[in-house]
Design a protein around this motif. Sequence first.
Motif, PDB file in Angstrom:
ATOM      1  N   ARG A  78       0.846  -1.180   0.145  1.00  0.00           N
ATOM      2  CA  ARG A  78       0.048  -0.164   0.169  1.00  0.00           C
ATOM      3  C   ARG A  78       0.878   1.399   0.090  1.00  0.00           C
ATOM      4  N   ALA A  79       2.154   1.324   0.945  1.00  0.00           N
ATOM      5  CA  ALA A  79       2.623   2.361   0.720  1.00  0.00           C
ATOM      6  C   ALA A  79       3.395   2.638  -0.518  1.00  0.00           C
ATOM      7  N   ALA A  80       3.581   1.658  -1.272  1.00  0.00           N
ATOM      8  CA  ALA A  80       4.139   1.884  -2.527  1.00  0.00           C
ATOM      9  C   ALA A  80       3.453   2.187  -3.636  1.00  0.00           C
ATOM     10  N   PHE A  81       2.182   1.996  -3.377  1.00  0.00           N
ATOM     11  CA  PHE A  81       1.282   2.346  -4.500  1.00  0.00           C
ATOM     12  C   PHE A  81       1.089   3.710  -4.010  1.00  0.00           C
ATOM     13  N   ASP A  82       0.853   4.223  -2.877  1.00  0.00           N
ATOM     14  CA  ASP A  82       0.690   5.430  -2.349  1.00  0.00           C
ATOM     15  C   ASP A  82       1.868   6.422  -2.933  1.00  0.00           C
ATOM     16  N   ASP A  83       3.045   5.997  -2.852  1.00  0.00           N
ATOM     17  CA  ASP A  83       4.199   6.862  -3.312  1.00  0.00           C
ATOM     18  C   ASP A  83       4.260   7.063  -4.984  1.00  0.00           C
ATOM     19  N   ALA A  84       3.802   6.016  -5.717  1.00  0.00           N
ATOM     20  CA  ALA A  84       3.372   5.969  -7.044  1.00  0.00           C
ATOM     21  C   ALA A  84       2.702   6.886  -7.536  1.00  0.00           C
ATOM     22  N   VAL A  85       1.392   6.610  -6.750  1.00  0.00           N
ATOM     23  CA  VAL A  85       0.206   7.426  -7.129  1.00  0.00           C
ATOM     24  C   VAL A  85       0.616   9.179  -6.961  1.00  0.00           C
ATOM     25  N   ASP A  86       1.180   9.230  -5.842  1.00  0.00           N
ATOM     26  CA  ASP A  86       1.807  10.564  -5.411  1.00  0.00           C
ATOM     27  C   ASP A  86       2.602  11.147  -6.778  1.00  0.00           C
ATOM     28  N   ALA A  87       3.520  10.247  -7.172  1.00  0.00           N
ATOM     29  CA  ALA A  87       4.371  10.759  -8.169  1.00  0.00           C
ATOM     30  C   ALA A  87       3.709  11.183  -9.437  1.00  0.00           C
ATOM     31  N   ILE A  88       2.874  10.236  -9.837  1.00  0.00           N
ATOM     32  CA  ILE A  88       2.319  10.474 -11.359  1.00  0.00           C
ATOM     33  C   ILE A  88       1.165  11.482 -11.064  1.00  0.00           C
ATOM     34  N   ASN A  89       0.575  11.977  -9.973  1.00  0.00           N
ATOM     35  CA  ASN A  89      -0.237  13.174  -9.860  1.00  0.00           C
ATOM     36  C   ASN A  89       0.668  14.200  -9.872  1.00  0.00           C
ATOM     37  N   LYS A  90       1.794  14.439  -9.499  1.00  0.00           N
ATOM     38  CA  LYS A  90       2.447  15.467  -9.245  1.00  0.00           C
ATOM     39  C   LYS A  90       3.114  15.881 -10.604  1.00  0.00           C
ATOM     40  N   ASP A  91       3.634  14.899 -11.166  1.00  0.00           N
ATOM     41  CA  ASP A  91       4.575  15.276 -12.132  1.00  0.00           C
ATOM     42  C   ASP A  91       3.612  15.447 -13.603  1.00  0.00           C
ATOM     43  N   GLY A  92       2.191  14.979 -13.580  1.00  0.00           N
ATOM     44  CA  GLY A  92       1.343  15.246 -14.762  1.00  0.00           C
ATOM     45  C   GLY A  92       0.980  14.128 -15.602  1.00  0.00           C
ATOM     46  N   THR A  93       1.806  12.959 -15.310  1.00  0.00           N
ATOM     47  CA  THR A  93       1.741  11.702 -15.929  1.00  0.00           C
ATOM     48  C   THR A  93      -0.053  11.248 -15.952  1.00  0.00           C
ATOM     49  N   ASN A  94      -0.494  11.526 -14.650  1.00  0.00           N
ATOM     50  CA  ASN A  94      -1.825  11.133 -14.593  1.00  0.00           C
ATOM     51  C   ASN A  94      -2.865  11.970 -15.177  1.00  0.00           C
ATOM     52  N   LYS A  95      -2.509  13.208 -15.215  1.00  0.00           N
ATOM     53  CA  LYS A  95      -3.168  14.240 -15.920  1.00  0.00           C
ATOM     54  C   LYS A  95      -3.252  14.033 -17.331  1.00  0.00           C
ATOM     55  N   ALA A  96      -2.340  13.520 -17.988  1.00  0.00           N
ATOM     56  CA  ALA A  96      -2.260  13.267 -19.323  1.00  0.00           C
ATOM     57  C   ALA A  96      -3.297  11.939 -19.612  1.00  0.00           C
TER      58      ALA A  96
END
Length: 282
Positions: free
Chosen positions: A250-268
């Motif tokens: 769960r912590a690993a997913f949290d870190d990965a989700v945070d990262a893609i939300n912050k760097d715009g990957t998820n936005k795209a």
Amino acid sequence: MLKRHMLLALALAPLLAGTAAAQNLPDHITVATEGAYPPWNFTAADGTLNGYEIELTHVLCKRMKVKCDIVAQEWNGIIPGLTVGKYDAIIASMGVTEERKKVVAFSKPYAKAPNGFLTSGENALKHLPDAGQSFDLANAPKDAEAALAALKEKLAGKIIGVQTGSTAATFAGQYFKGLDIREYPSFEQLGLELTAGRIDLAVANVTAFKAVIDANPDGALVFTGPTFAGGVLGLGTTNVALRPADDTLRAAFDDAVDAINKDGTNKALTEKWFGVDISIHE
């Protein structure tokens, strides 16, 4: 005064902790999705899984540096399958509710999506009140309940369709009690019933409507009325579901989700699949 080697140890502690957590992650995980909820996740004509959450899963697994397989699971059995160990996580447009929290743990949210209504362009329900407004069942319950009372009056004698086991089904059962509510095993079937005129209104996550609207002639299906989040609908977000004991994953997913939300990957990704940015901005 602390000795130099002690200061170095203190400085490295967070980094070492992160390394240890990464080392505790499995090399391979299996993620379940529904495969019948476009454009979030769906099964293509060739039998392969596709959609926003399929791409998202591969991105998250790459960030976590683990290999992942994605399997399809019918919605009604998706949480039981996780609890008995058929797979390690669920990424299937699942929102956080109090009932679900009794059984599974959730990651940080990767997208936001309230519930709303879809009807035929020829149905009088296309003029439901409070169109375009958003109501929160938890934070502004009086306003939400007033809007729901007005909707219930308009829905008398109509047939309402929901997906079995969804938050929309719980929502409709609680707030539209006494009306004709019919459940369907998948959103795809729910969409077919709506286009065939066998139901008057569909209640679901608003982002699921785009694929159904796009698959029909212009104006055949339309959004109507307001949207709702909170309370029985959860937080209006979608999250990875995991077994409560799997803290490291769960912590690993949290870190990965945070990262893609912050760097715009998820936005795209969300703009690609939904035509709008529904990623999380903190």
